[in-house]
Design a protein around this motif. Sequence first.
Motif, PDB file in Angstrom:
ATOM      1  N   ASN A 267       2.175  50.206  51.886  1.00 12.94           N
ATOM      2  CA  ASN A 267       2.370  51.660  52.045  1.00 12.94           C
ATOM      3  C   ASN A 267       3.551  52.041  52.947  1.00 12.94           C
ATOM      4  O   ASN A 267       3.464  53.003  53.708  1.00 12.94           O
ATOM      5  CB  ASN A 267       1.081  52.302  52.583  1.00 12.94           C
TER       6      ASN A 267
ATOM      7  N   VAL B  83       7.804  43.837  49.749  1.00 14.92           N
ATOM      8  CA  VAL B  83       6.782  42.796  49.500  1.00 14.92           C
ATOM      9  C   VAL B  83       6.624  42.510  47.998  1.00 14.92           C
ATOM     10  O   VAL B  83       5.635  41.886  47.583  1.00 14.92           O
ATOM     11  CB  VAL B  83       5.422  43.208  50.116  1.00 14.92           C
TER      12      VAL B  83
ATOM     13  N   CYS C   8      11.375  47.240  47.224  1.00 18.19           N
ATOM     14  CA  CYS C   8      10.042  46.997  47.797  1.00 18.19           C
ATOM     15  C   CYS C   8      10.080  45.689  48.612  1.00 18.19           C
ATOM     16  O   CYS C   8      10.394  44.630  48.073  1.00 18.19           O
ATOM     17  CB  CYS C   8       9.006  46.897  46.682  1.00 18.19           C
TER      18      CYS C   8
ATOM     19  N   CYS D 243       9.790  52.723  48.473  1.00 16.94           N
ATOM     20  CA  CYS D 243      10.023  52.934  47.031  1.00 16.94           C
ATOM     21  C   CYS D 243      10.216  54.428  46.736  1.00 16.94           C
ATOM     22  O   CYS D 243      11.105  54.813  45.973  1.00 16.94           O
ATOM     23  CB  CYS D 243       8.887  52.349  46.201  1.00 16.94           C
TER      24      CYS D 243
END
Length: 504
Positions: A202, A243, A241, A206
């Motif tokens: 979170n 991860v 992103c 993005c």
Amino acid sequence: MKKTQIIRYIIQLISFILLPGLFILTWNSIKVLFIALINNTFTLDTMLIPILTLVAVIPITMLWGRFFCGYLCAFGSMQELLNYIAKKLKIKQININYKLDKLLKYIKYIIIVLLIILWILNITLDTINPWNIFGIYSSYKAWLDLSAFISIGGFILLLIIISSLFIERVFCRYFCPLGGVFTIISKLRLFNIKKDLNKCVNCNICSKKCPMNIDVNKETSEYNKVKSSECIDCFKCINTCPVNALYTKPKEAITGSVSALAIAGLYYGGTLLANNIPSDNPSTPIIITGKYKDGTYYGTGTGYRGEIKVKVIVEKGGITSITIESYKDDEQFFNKAKSTIINNIISTQSTDVATVSGATYSSKGIISAVINALDLTDNIESDNTEEEQPSTNNTFTNLEDGTYEGIGTGRNGDIVVSVVVKDKKVTSITIESSKEDTKYMNRAKDTIINSIIANQSIDIDTVSGATMSSNGIIDAVANALNIPFANPNDALNNKGQHHNRPNK
Ligand code: SF4
Ligand code: SF4
Ligand code: SF4
């Protein structure tokens, strides 16, 4: 930089160079098909090119999303590049909150409705269309003449350019009617960006990186996919992103390149197909004997992306053939205009023909090239040859010193000159104002002025390829010095081909 983005930038660059007008072409295809359908003038022959253009773009957008916008549209790429530069220059970006953004995104649908109303009313907005101005300046040579910016379309384009520095893809997000159409049809798409919810931390990167201001984190958390059909498949969200929680199947690099290449391939395939289908044209020429002098003439005009050269053959006084020698316009625009314009000129024996909708610049370019080829007034057979010839006794005598102003009639209207007489001789001629095309004026100006001064006479040769501008300057000098001069341009005006002679 991730591999996907490198591939995307390369495709964007190639599209920018090879297909800068693709978005205009696609929009115009929608427009001409719509107009043909409401006017009941649809025929497969005339609508083949628009149909093939849409076949290249729409099915892929329907199934896979807006790859056209993310990879192929030069106008979108321009905005992206400008915003990239602005960010590098640390220009502060304007963040639009999601609520307001959602509202603003409806503007493009209002624009679509307004445009459809204008199409139905048969009102064209070519001069206020910023896309057209962008199309002109996607040719590097066009930057030598910035006059197209001095228009409503040019002003709107400048506004878009400036706003793009502060808001990424501002035109795509809120104003682009083609983007609006794509947004509607990509609602059905099968291809989606998904998220591995277990990986997501979170961080919201993005969402922040999305050029279309989509709340990617929220959407992917709620629906496990990017639901918004505003998505242009740029894959910046996936690539940023930290991860690797976002993904596509198949991999985004493959999907992106295959879809973009499929659209480009279908587009070129369609062009080839359309060019190889025999047309009913040309229609039988109606030759009006005696209007033009027999011969083969060459002329140039300016199309959408540069010079158009034509060869015009006149036989038995009528135009029997017009051949395009070279052109720089996009093939689909040009082909759309070519046969209709050539046929109409030959069948009416006049360059006063309507342009082809959706290919206005190419149409005008062909028409002006034919005018340029035939425009040499010595090519027009005159019923009044004696009257149209300049007087042969026009050497300056008894001039009084002073500065005089005169008006002549050129190709497009008034040419105003000031003439300086010193020691009873014309020593200087200055063009004060003119409505002539710069190209013709520049060709005529120095030669005519130098000849008049050197010969101390207006009885001089006109400049080939700029005869009407030459005659306009001579006319203005004669007017300034109060010397009689029968301007051949006036005879053409009387034939309805040019502007009326102004009162002096
Ligand atoms: S939204 Fe319009 S301008 Fe933007 S990329 Fe798509 S077609 Fe081009
Ligand atoms: S959601 Fe992702 S792929 Fe779609 S426009 Fe935004 S950043 Fe690009
Ligand atoms: S960038 Fe990746 S980790 Fe961050 S919110 Fe988006 S999906 Fe989750």
